[in-house]
Design a protein around this motif. Structure first.
Motif, PDB file in Angstrom:
ATOM      1  N   ARG A  46       0.675  -1.537  -0.530  1.00  0.00           N
ATOM      2  CA  ARG A  46       0.004  -0.301   0.083  1.00  0.00           C
ATOM      3  C   ARG A  46       0.497   1.158  -0.096  1.00  0.00           C
ATOM      4  NH1 ARG A  46      -4.316   0.990   4.110  1.00  0.00           N
ATOM      5  NH2 ARG A  46      -5.313  -1.224   3.057  1.00  0.00           N
ATOM      6  N   VAL A  47       0.790   1.985  -0.424  1.00  0.00           N
ATOM      7  CA  VAL A  47       1.743   3.252  -0.901  1.00  0.00           C
ATOM      8  C   VAL A  47       0.149   4.318  -1.305  1.00  0.00           C
ATOM      9  CG1 VAL A  47       2.839   4.432  -2.552  1.00  0.00           C
ATOM     10  CG2 VAL A  47       3.016   1.934  -2.818  1.00  0.00           C
ATOM     11  N   ILE A  48      -0.958   4.831  -2.142  1.00  0.00           N
ATOM     12  CA  ILE A  48      -1.078   6.185  -0.722  1.00  0.00           C
ATOM     13  C   ILE A  48      -1.738   6.076   0.006  1.00  0.00           C
ATOM     14  CG2 ILE A  48      -3.072   7.618  -2.132  1.00  0.00           C
ATOM     15  CD1 ILE A  48      -2.143   6.342  -4.946  1.00  0.00           C
ATOM     16  N   ARG A  49      -2.336   5.075   0.472  1.00  0.00           N
ATOM     17  CA  ARG A  49      -3.552   5.241   1.452  1.00  0.00           C
ATOM     18  C   ARG A  49      -2.699   4.530   3.018  1.00  0.00           C
ATOM     19  NH1 ARG A  49      -8.369   1.383   0.261  1.00  0.00           N
ATOM     20  NH2 ARG A  49      -6.817  -0.057  -0.957  1.00  0.00           N
ATOM     21  N   ARG A  50      -1.525   4.595   3.151  1.00  0.00           N
ATOM     22  CA  ARG A  50      -0.639   4.714   4.058  1.00  0.00           C
ATOM     23  C   ARG A  50      -0.637   5.252   5.132  1.00  0.00           C
ATOM     24  NH1 ARG A  50       4.163   1.021   2.952  1.00  0.00           N
ATOM     25  NH2 ARG A  50       5.533   1.258   4.886  1.00  0.00           N
ATOM     26  N   VAL A 187       2.365   9.209  -7.638  1.00  0.00           N
ATOM     27  CA  VAL A 187       3.921   9.428  -8.910  1.00  0.00           C
ATOM     28  C   VAL A 187       4.524   7.926  -8.186  1.00  0.00           C
ATOM     29  CG1 VAL A 187       5.746  10.978  -9.234  1.00  0.00           C
ATOM     30  CG2 VAL A 187       4.139  11.942  -9.240  1.00  0.00           C
ATOM     31  N   ARG A 188       5.017   8.029  -6.875  1.00  0.00           N
ATOM     32  CA  ARG A 188       5.736   6.963  -6.435  1.00  0.00           C
ATOM     33  C   ARG A 188       5.016   5.753  -7.008  1.00  0.00           C
ATOM     34  NH1 ARG A 188       7.134   5.161  -0.324  1.00  0.00           N
ATOM     35  NH2 ARG A 188       8.445   3.152  -0.247  1.00  0.00           N
ATOM     36  N   LEU A 189       3.864   5.507  -6.721  1.00  0.00           N
ATOM     37  CA  LEU A 189       3.326   4.097  -6.741  1.00  0.00           C
ATOM     38  C   LEU A 189       3.166   4.470  -8.802  1.00  0.00           C
ATOM     39  CD1 LEU A 189       1.315   1.779  -6.376  1.00  0.00           C
ATOM     40  CD2 LEU A 189      -0.855   3.497  -6.687  1.00  0.00           C
ATOM     41  N   GLY A 190       2.524   4.876  -9.325  1.00  0.00           N
ATOM     42  CA  GLY A 190       3.539   5.456 -10.877  1.00  0.00           C
ATOM     43  C   GLY A 190       4.139   4.304 -11.215  1.00  0.00           C
ATOM     44  N   THR A 191       5.030   4.293 -10.613  1.00  0.00           N
ATOM     45  CA  THR A 191       7.155   4.717 -10.803  1.00  0.00           C
ATOM     46  C   THR A 191       6.754   2.934 -10.713  1.00  0.00           C
ATOM     47  OG1 THR A 191       7.636   6.937 -10.377  1.00  0.00           O
ATOM     48  CG2 THR A 191       9.633   5.075 -10.050  1.00  0.00           C
ATOM     49  N   ARG A 192       6.452   3.070  -9.415  1.00  0.00           N
ATOM     50  CA  ARG A 192       6.172   1.220  -8.765  1.00  0.00           C
ATOM     51  C   ARG A 192       5.768   0.480 -10.130  1.00  0.00           C
ATOM     52  NH1 ARG A 192       4.747  -0.094  -3.044  1.00  0.00           N
ATOM     53  NH2 ARG A 192       6.402   1.060  -2.312  1.00  0.00           N
ATOM     54  N   LYS A 193       4.494   0.860 -10.210  1.00  0.00           N
ATOM     55  CA  LYS A 193       4.283  -0.192 -11.366  1.00  0.00           C
ATOM     56  C   LYS A 193       5.067  -0.176 -12.165  1.00  0.00           C
ATOM     57  CE  LYS A 193      -0.605   0.430  -9.963  1.00  0.00           C
ATOM     58  NZ  LYS A 193      -2.097   0.982  -9.887  1.00  0.00           N
ATOM     59  N   ALA A 210      15.447   2.773 -15.551  1.00  0.00           N
ATOM     60  CA  ALA A 210      15.112   3.553 -16.318  1.00  0.00           C
ATOM     61  C   ALA A 210      13.732   3.787 -15.775  1.00  0.00           C
ATOM     62  CB  ALA A 210      14.500   2.219 -17.377  1.00  0.00           C
ATOM     63  N   GLY A 211      13.256   3.507 -14.758  1.00  0.00           N
ATOM     64  CA  GLY A 211      11.708   4.075 -14.007  1.00  0.00           C
ATOM     65  C   GLY A 211      12.074   4.866 -13.449  1.00  0.00           C
ATOM     66  N   LEU A 212      12.994   5.462 -12.760  1.00  0.00           N
ATOM     67  CA  LEU A 212      12.815   6.493 -12.292  1.00  0.00           C
ATOM     68  C   LEU A 212      13.599   7.675 -12.991  1.00  0.00           C
ATOM     69  CD1 LEU A 212      15.287   5.254  -9.755  1.00  0.00           C
ATOM     70  CD2 LEU A 212      12.944   5.582  -9.031  1.00  0.00           C
ATOM     71  N   THR A 217      11.354  12.283 -15.764  1.00  0.00           N
ATOM     72  CA  THR A 217      11.113  13.031 -16.413  1.00  0.00           C
ATOM     73  C   THR A 217      10.116  13.676 -16.903  1.00  0.00           C
ATOM     74  OG1 THR A 217      13.247  12.276 -18.014  1.00  0.00           O
ATOM     75  CG2 THR A 217      11.639  13.478 -19.301  1.00  0.00           C
ATOM     76  N   ALA A 218       9.087  12.849 -17.124  1.00  0.00           N
ATOM     77  CA  ALA A 218       7.353  13.075 -17.446  1.00  0.00           C
ATOM     78  C   ALA A 218       7.102  13.844 -15.428  1.00  0.00           C
ATOM     79  CB  ALA A 218       6.541  11.724 -16.447  1.00  0.00           C
ATOM     80  N   VAL A 219       8.121  13.897 -14.775  1.00  0.00           N
ATOM     81  CA  VAL A 219       7.120  14.882 -13.886  1.00  0.00           C
ATOM     82  C   VAL A 219       7.341  16.090 -14.254  1.00  0.00           C
ATOM     83  CG1 VAL A 219       7.565  15.471 -11.032  1.00  0.00           C
ATOM     84  CG2 VAL A 219       6.818  13.147 -11.748  1.00  0.00           C
ATOM     85  N   VAL A 220       8.822  16.510 -15.090  1.00  0.00           N
ATOM     86  CA  VAL A 220       9.679  17.826 -14.540  1.00  0.00           C
ATOM     87  C   VAL A 220       9.150  18.369 -16.357  1.00  0.00           C
ATOM     88  CG1 VAL A 220      11.969  18.693 -14.961  1.00  0.00           C
ATOM     89  CG2 VAL A 220      11.984  16.771 -13.608  1.00  0.00           C
TER      90      VAL A 220
END
Length: 609
Positions: A46-50, A187-193, A210-212, A217-220
């Motif tokens: 669980r990431v978002i509802r932690r 963003v963290r959850l999306g990166t993990r997936k 590569a994921g990081l 890049t997508a965030v910036v």
């Protein structure tokens, strides 16, 4: 008739002890929450509802407290809520990895010394202590923040009365911090997936890197190009361009042949733009100048080149500014500007604003025997122009000044007008960017008046960096004031140092409390020089520097820098009167009473006529 022993007010069939049972259940729930004041991590995925991390929550709270300290100018309560939320989120972002590292380092120590790792009971006690201390210290910090804001207001000549909604500040900060935390976790959850998906095709170490990179890049790009450039900037640009076509109420086309936009002008009224119409329509007449100065006068020249007069394909390129500068020179020739006593090049901000309070004292001092020329380089407001195209200000003003000076040099040396420059805020930066340094400015002009130059202004930056030893950064002395002097209260500041002040003279109007003068990216990680002792005369001693916090405080100060009275914040009032008296004094005949009458008129005037 009620049954014997039944209590009044209870419904038939309700057990007599129902209210007490409800109270006991509520008390039991509160006791359970007190014993475990957090939700345990039952699902590691669980990431978002932690539940928030305790170390991160502690540092976020400390950052919130630090955000309550005063900065350069007083701030309203709702902006304090914004600062508190942003800085708390930054504190959380720093505290989360630090807490994890601390736990990794302390776990082996605890096992070795205590032969066990603190369990759920210790964690519950830690949260209980956090709630008690955070609540009490937050109440104290909010109370102290109101006191410090009142003290800062008094220091900057504002009423000490202050609306400071402590509860709303806390709720706003908490909501904004929670929102930023949820976005970061998404963003963290999306990166993990994304990393999991990449692991199907490449080894895990490669997938992680590569994921990081892809996520960062997508965030910036998304934040800068999509949200800001294509979102905020595009909307503001469309609104600003629409505003540029309008005209301020009360401003009408001048019929004077000495003014751009008149029927005699090479530049039409429509081509002037919103700020150009304001500037030319407010040109004082010879009659009005005489009424103020009690001396003969003539109609001053005001030349203004709006962007619409020279823009075309490739707008914004240097050759377009050259075309605008050529048009400005032609307009100066048409109006007879090179036969005037003083010729001034004015720097414009964003949409093309020129402060009439900076221009008019020069016109009054010389009985209208002046010519002022300016050129619009952008449709954007100053704050957007600063973010996306401040370099254009330098290019435009360099093109304008070089074209005007080249034509000025064609005049006989003994009959040329005095050539001066002036500007305020981003307009001051644009003027400075037209020169290669202090010596270049002195060699090419007969003087300058620059107000509120931003931190990145090149000439001011060089002067400040090489100031005389012992002079503070907010009132620097350069070469014992031989040519350059800085002032917040010009009537007394320009007399210092007592060494001779030689021509050409340059005056910088610079308030110690002006956030536009001091804002920079370095504030996030480096203590600024303007916070070193001695502090500026209108900066409270309770101000301090805190990593990241001071940066956001000063950033928000930019939005309220005009909400104070001159000479504080980014308000310079009529300081240009004394500045022009020093830089370009009238040839003869003026006495102290005449200067005082002009100063009084500029102080009392509420709006351009």
């Amino acid at each position: 008739m009620a049954r014997p022993g039944a209590r009044l007010g209870t419904r038939p069939g309700t057990p007599p002890d129902a209210p007490s049972a409800a109270l006991r259940r509520a008390a039991a729930r509160l006791l359970a929450v007190a014993r475990r004041p957090y939700l345990p991590h039952t699902d590691a995925a669980r990431v978002i509802r932690r539940w928030p991390d305790l170390s991160a929550a502690c540092l976020a709270t400390v950052f919130f407290w630090l955000s309550l300290t005063p900065s350069l100018v007083p701030r309203p309560w709702f902006l304090q809520g914004v600062i508190g939320g942003i800085t708390a989120a930054i504190g959380y972002a720093i505290g989360a990895p630090l807490g994890r590292l601390a736990r990794l380092a302390l776990t082996p120590v605890c096992r070795r010394l205590l032969r066990r790792v603190p369990g759920e009971g210790a964690r519950a006690h830690a949260w209980q202590a956090y709630y008690v201390l955070a609540l009490g210290l937050t109440v104290l910090a909010l109370s102290e923040s109101a006191r410090m804001q009142r003290r800062l207001r008094a220091l900057q000549d504002l009423p000490e009365t202050l609306t400071w909604h402590s509860m709303m500040i806390t709720l706003m900060a908490l909501a904004l911090c929670a929102l930023l935390l949820l976005v970061a976790r998404a963003v963290r959850l999306g990166t993990r997936k994304l990393i999991r998906a990449l692991c199907r095709f490449v080894p895990r170490p490669v997938a992680v890197v590569a994921g990081l990179l892809i996520s960062a890049t997508a965030v910036v790009v998304g934040t800068r190009d999509v949200v800001f450039d294509r979102g905020v900037v595009d909307v503001v640009a469309q609104f600003a361009e629409s505003t540029d076509r309008g005209t301020k109420d009360g401003m009408v086309q001048s019929g004077s042949p000495q003014v751009s936009g008149s029927p005699h002008s090479l530049i039409t009224w429509r081509e002037l733009g919103y700020e150009g119409r304001n500037f030319t329509a407010s040109t004082p007449t010879a009659r009005h100048i005489s009424q103020v100065t009690h001396r003969p006068a003539k109609d001053p020249v005001r030349v203004y080149v709006g962007r619409r007069a020279f823009e075309g394909p490739g707008t914004g390129e240097p050759e377009n500014y050259a075309a605008g500068a050529e048009l400005a020179v032609a307009e100066l020739e048409r109006t007879g500007a090179f036969d005037r006593e003083v010729l001034a090049v004015a720097g414009t901000t964003g949409m093309g604003w020129v402060n009439s309070t900076d221009a008019e004292p020069l016109e009054y001092l010389h009985g209208g025997d002046t010519a002022i020329v300016a050129m619009q380089y952008s449709y954007l407001p100053s704050w957007v122009s600063f973010a996306v195209d401040k370099e254009q200000a330098g290019r435009a003003n360099r093109a304008l000044f070089e074209a005007v000076r080249a034509r000025w040099l064609e005049e006989p040396a003994n009959s040329r007008p005095r050539l001066v420059v002036f500007g305020e805020s981003l307009g001051a930066y644009g003027i400075e960017a037209a020169f290669d340094g202090p010596d270049d400015l002195l060699s090419k002009t007969d003087g300058a008046v620059l107000a509120g130059s931003p931190q990145f202004s090149p000439v001011r930056g060089e002067i400040t960096a090489h100031r005389d030893a012992g002079s503070p950064v907010w009132r620097p002395q350069y070469e014992r004031g031989r040519h350059f002097r800085f002032a917040q209260w010009p009537a007394k500041d320009l007399s210092r140092p007592p060494a001779p002040w030689r021509a050409p003279r340059v005056v910088y109007l610079q308030n110690a409390s002006d956030p536009i003068v001091w804002w920079s990216w370095d504030l996030a990680i480096e203590r600024p020089r303007w916070l070193r002792e001695p502090l500026g005369p209108d900066i409270t001693k309770e101000v301090g520097w805190f990593p990241f916090v001071t940066f956001w405080q000063t950033t928000v100060d930019l939005a309220v820098s005009y909400e104070v009275d001159a000479p504080h914040g980014h308000r310079y009032g009529t300081g240009s009167v004394e500045a022009w008296i020093a830089v370009a004094p009238p040839a003869q005949g003026w006495k102290a009473a005449d200067y005082h009458r002009l100063k009084h008129y500029m102080d009392e005037r509420e709006a351009p006529y």
